[in-house]
Design a protein around this motif. Structure first.
Motif, PDB file in Angstrom:
ATOM      1  N   GLU A 142      10.595   6.371   3.388  1.00 22.35           N
ATOM      2  CA  GLU A 142       9.606   6.436   4.465  1.00 22.35           C
ATOM      3  C   GLU A 142       9.844   5.327   5.496  1.00 22.35           C
ATOM      4  OE1 GLU A 142       5.976   7.846   6.308  1.00 22.35           O
ATOM      5  OE2 GLU A 142       7.153   8.702   4.668  1.00 22.35           O
ATOM      6  N   LEU A 143      10.239   4.141   5.002  1.00 18.98           N
ATOM      7  CA  LEU A 143      10.416   2.988   5.886  1.00 18.98           C
ATOM      8  C   LEU A 143      11.827   2.874   6.466  1.00 18.98           C
ATOM      9  CD1 LEU A 143       8.472   0.315   3.777  1.00 18.98           C
ATOM     10  CD2 LEU A 143       7.721   1.377   5.919  1.00 18.98           C
ATOM     11  N   GLY A 144      12.764   3.634   5.887  1.00 24.07           N
ATOM     12  CA  GLY A 144      14.143   3.562   6.366  1.00 24.07           C
ATOM     13  C   GLY A 144      14.879   2.325   5.884  1.00 24.07           C
ATOM     14  N   THR A 187       9.631  -0.416 -15.116  1.00 20.50           N
ATOM     15  CA  THR A 187      10.714  -0.056 -16.028  1.00 20.50           C
ATOM     16  C   THR A 187      11.741   0.703 -15.199  1.00 20.50           C
ATOM     17  OG1 THR A 187       9.844   2.114 -16.664  1.00 20.50           O
ATOM     18  CG2 THR A 187       9.011   0.202 -17.889  1.00 20.50           C
ATOM     19  N   THR A 188      12.802   1.105 -15.817  1.00 27.41           N
ATOM     20  CA  THR A 188      13.831   1.855 -15.078  1.00 27.41           C
ATOM     21  C   THR A 188      13.314   3.216 -14.628  1.00 27.41           C
ATOM     22  OG1 THR A 188      14.702   2.679 -17.171  1.00 27.41           O
ATOM     23  CG2 THR A 188      15.747   0.702 -16.237  1.00 27.41           C
ATOM     24  N   ARG A 189      12.261   3.736 -15.302  1.00 24.91           N
ATOM     25  CA  ARG A 189      11.777   5.076 -14.984  1.00 24.91           C
ATOM     26  C   ARG A 189      10.385   5.111 -14.372  1.00 24.91           C
ATOM     27  NH1 ARG A 189      13.578   8.841 -20.167  1.00 24.91           N
ATOM     28  NH2 ARG A 189      15.861   8.529 -19.969  1.00 24.91           N
ATOM     29  N   THR A 190       9.600   4.079 -14.603  1.00 23.87           N
ATOM     30  CA  THR A 190       8.208   4.136 -14.142  1.00 23.87           C
ATOM     31  C   THR A 190       7.837   2.902 -13.337  1.00 23.87           C
ATOM     32  OG1 THR A 190       7.356   3.072 -16.150  1.00 23.87           O
ATOM     33  CG2 THR A 190       7.509   5.484 -16.158  1.00 23.87           C
ATOM     34  N   LEU A 191       6.829   3.080 -12.530  1.00 25.89           N
ATOM     35  CA  LEU A 191       6.263   1.989 -11.739  1.00 25.89           C
ATOM     36  C   LEU A 191       4.742   2.087 -11.883  1.00 25.89           C
ATOM     37  CD1 LEU A 191       6.979  -0.286  -9.670  1.00 25.89           C
ATOM     38  CD2 LEU A 191       6.474   1.390  -7.877  1.00 25.89           C
ATOM     39  N   GLN A 192       4.153   1.157 -12.623  1.00 22.45           N
ATOM     40  CA  GLN A 192       2.725   1.210 -12.933  1.00 22.45           C
ATOM     41  C   GLN A 192       2.023   0.004 -12.327  1.00 22.45           C
ATOM     42  OE1 GLN A 192       1.201   3.737 -14.740  1.00 22.45           O
ATOM     43  NE2 GLN A 192      -0.715   2.774 -14.107  1.00 22.45           N
ATOM     44  N   SER A 220       6.642   5.205  -5.892  1.00 18.56           N
ATOM     45  CA  SER A 220       7.962   4.691  -6.278  1.00 18.56           C
ATOM     46  C   SER A 220       8.563   3.908  -5.115  1.00 18.56           C
ATOM     47  CB  SER A 220       8.908   5.823  -6.675  1.00 18.56           C
ATOM     48  OG  SER A 220       9.311   6.555  -5.520  1.00 18.56           O
ATOM     49  N   PHE A 221       9.497   2.997  -5.469  1.00 16.41           N
ATOM     50  CA  PHE A 221      10.214   2.263  -4.430  1.00 16.41           C
ATOM     51  C   PHE A 221      11.097   3.202  -3.622  1.00 16.41           C
ATOM     52  CE2 PHE A 221       9.672  -1.516  -7.344  1.00 16.41           C
ATOM     53  CZ  PHE A 221       8.810  -2.201  -6.494  1.00 16.41           C
ATOM     54  N   THR A 222      11.684   4.176  -4.289  1.00 13.80           N
ATOM     55  CA  THR A 222      12.617   5.084  -3.610  1.00 13.80           C
ATOM     56  C   THR A 222      11.917   5.879  -2.520  1.00 13.80           C
ATOM     57  OG1 THR A 222      13.942   5.311  -5.639  1.00 13.80           O
ATOM     58  CG2 THR A 222      14.207   7.006  -3.942  1.00 13.80           C
ATOM     59  N   ILE A 273       0.841  -1.203   0.000  1.00 19.69           N
ATOM     60  CA  ILE A 273       0.000   0.000   0.000  1.00 19.69           C
ATOM     61  C   ILE A 273       0.874   1.251   0.000  1.00 19.69           C
ATOM     62  CG2 ILE A 273      -1.632   1.370   1.378  1.00 19.69           C
ATOM     63  CD1 ILE A 273      -2.829  -1.249   2.351  1.00 19.69           C
ATOM     64  N   LEU A 274       1.908   1.246   0.816  1.00 17.06           N
ATOM     65  CA  LEU A 274       2.780   2.411   0.909  1.00 17.06           C
ATOM     66  C   LEU A 274       3.475   2.680  -0.420  1.00 17.06           C
ATOM     67  CD1 LEU A 274       4.001   4.606   2.715  1.00 17.06           C
ATOM     68  CD2 LEU A 274       5.836   2.988   3.302  1.00 17.06           C
ATOM     69  N   VAL A 275       3.919   1.621  -1.101  1.00 14.87           N
ATOM     70  CA  VAL A 275       4.584   1.790  -2.394  1.00 14.87           C
ATOM     71  C   VAL A 275       3.626   2.423  -3.400  1.00 14.87           C
ATOM     72  CG1 VAL A 275       5.653   0.585  -4.344  1.00 14.87           C
ATOM     73  CG2 VAL A 275       6.196  -0.108  -1.996  1.00 14.87           C
ATOM     74  N   VAL A 276       2.397   1.929  -3.428  1.00 15.87           N
ATOM     75  CA  VAL A 276       1.398   2.484  -4.352  1.00 15.87           C
ATOM     76  C   VAL A 276       1.147   3.957  -4.030  1.00 15.87           C
ATOM     77  CG1 VAL A 276      -1.003   2.359  -5.147  1.00 15.87           C
ATOM     78  CG2 VAL A 276       0.308   0.247  -4.741  1.00 15.87           C
ATOM     79  N   ASN A 277       0.972   4.249  -2.747  1.00 20.49           N
ATOM     80  CA  ASN A 277       0.665   5.631  -2.344  1.00 20.49           C
ATOM     81  C   ASN A 277       1.817   6.585  -2.638  1.00 20.49           C
ATOM     82  OD1 ASN A 277      -1.809   4.743  -1.432  1.00 20.49           O
ATOM     83  ND2 ASN A 277      -1.239   4.722   0.727  1.00 20.49           N
ATOM     84  N   LYS A 278       3.042   6.120  -2.457  1.00 22.40           N
ATOM     85  CA  LYS A 278       4.208   6.971  -2.690  1.00 22.40           C
ATOM     86  C   LYS A 278       4.579   7.066  -4.172  1.00 22.40           C
ATOM     87  CE  LYS A 278       5.211   8.244   1.521  1.00 22.40           C
ATOM     88  NZ  LYS A 278       5.195   9.672   1.914  1.00 22.40           N
TER      89      LYS A 278
END
Length: 303
Positions: free
Chosen positions: A31-33, A58-63, A24-26, A17-22
């Motif tokens: 947020e999670l440290g 992809t290297t630039r997007t997260l869909q 991106s993985f970065t 959920i956090l990944v979707v809300n943010k």
């Protein structure tokens, strides 16, 4: 039913959920440290456990994928339920605090509700109480009302309704007036009398009476109309005519002999007749401040 596999998935679903809300993985990793690569591995593990692809990467997007969107919606519901459990747990251990907005008809507020306000606020010093006079229909959400009191035969069906008692309408006049003008024996005789009515609407001077199968709708008239119960009662006490009141309004005046009930064997239909209903919105979770007010009013209203 919970099982070990589901329990193991819960933390990963919350992270998903956090990944979707943010977006991106970065950002989620920050947020999670943790590192983005560690977070990516966690999502890969979750995809393997669910046998479904959650993201197109992809290297630039997260869909998020279509399947991922469905799992996200269910996961959000799960986390919201967990948050609700935490809030309920916290609330149970907190002193009642915050603002309560209560609406009630004028006469009910001044005669029955007002006497319990001071002791309630003394008992709960962290609660702020706002009272609103409301004699008509109420939109609780639009007007910001938490709890309302209604005197009615038809409480709002979309709200929780707690019946506190019954209220009847009574016709009364002063002994002096009745000695001078006589006591009506039938509703039809009211047309010969001075009557005090609200004067709020065009139909306030039309009174409805029922006894068994017999009904009468009587247009009355008089020289004094006022939409304030105590002022109207004072007019009746002063001999200006006959008036209709909720029984709790005239209780003391009847006991003192200042007024006399007229046409006792007839039921009067109208506003402020029926049950005394305390109404509030249904909720899975009720703040402590509302719960203590509801309990206090139920036990202490002089009904």
């Amino acid at each position: 039913m919970l099982n070990s596999r589901l329990i193991a998935l819960l933390p990963d679903l919350a992270t998903f959920i956090l990944v979707v809300n943010k977006g991106s993985f970065t950002a989620a990793a920050k947020e999670l440290g943790v590192t983005p690569s560690a977070l990516s591995k966690l999502i890969t593990r979750l995809e393997a456990s669910l046998s479904v692809k959650l993201f197109d990467r992809t290297t630039r997007t997260l869909q998020i994928t279509q399947s991922g969107e469905k799992i996200y919606q269910q996961s959000v519901a799960m986390v919201n339920a967990a948050q609700l459990a935490i809030e309920v747990s916290n609330e149970e251990h907190l002193e009642p605090v915050g603002t309560i907005t209560v609406a009630a008809p004028k006469a009910f507020l001044s005669i029955l509700l007002q006497p319990i306000v001071t002791p309630f606020l003394q008992q709960y010093p962290d609660i702020e109480l706002k009272l609103k006079v409301s004699d008509g229909d109420i939109d609780m959400l639009e007007q910001g009302i938490d709890i309302m009191f209604r005197l009615t035969d038809a409480p709002y069906e979309n709200l929780i309704s707690k019946e506190l008692g019954k209220v009847n309408l009574s016709l009364c006049a002063s002994p002096t007036y009745l000695d001078l003008k006589g006591t009506p024996a039938e509703p039809t005789e009211l047309s010969l009398h001075d009557c005090l009515y609200l004067g709020e609407t065009k139909t306030d001077h039309i009174w409805d009476f029922v006894k068994g199968n017999e009904t009468h709708t009587i247009p009355v008239s008089g020289r004094y109309a006022v939409n304030h119960s105590q002022m109207r009662l004072n007019g009746v006490k002063d001999g200006l005519g006959i008036g209709i009141f909720p029984d709790f309004v005239i209780k003391e005046a009847l006991q003192n002999g200042e007024v006399v009930q007229v046409l006792k064997d007839w039921t009067i239909k109208g506003n402020y007749h029926g049950v005394i209903a305390m109404q509030y919105a249904p909720s899975k979770y009720m703040p402590t401040r509302l719960r203590v007010f509801i309990d206090y009013a139920t036990k202490n209203l002089p009904i």
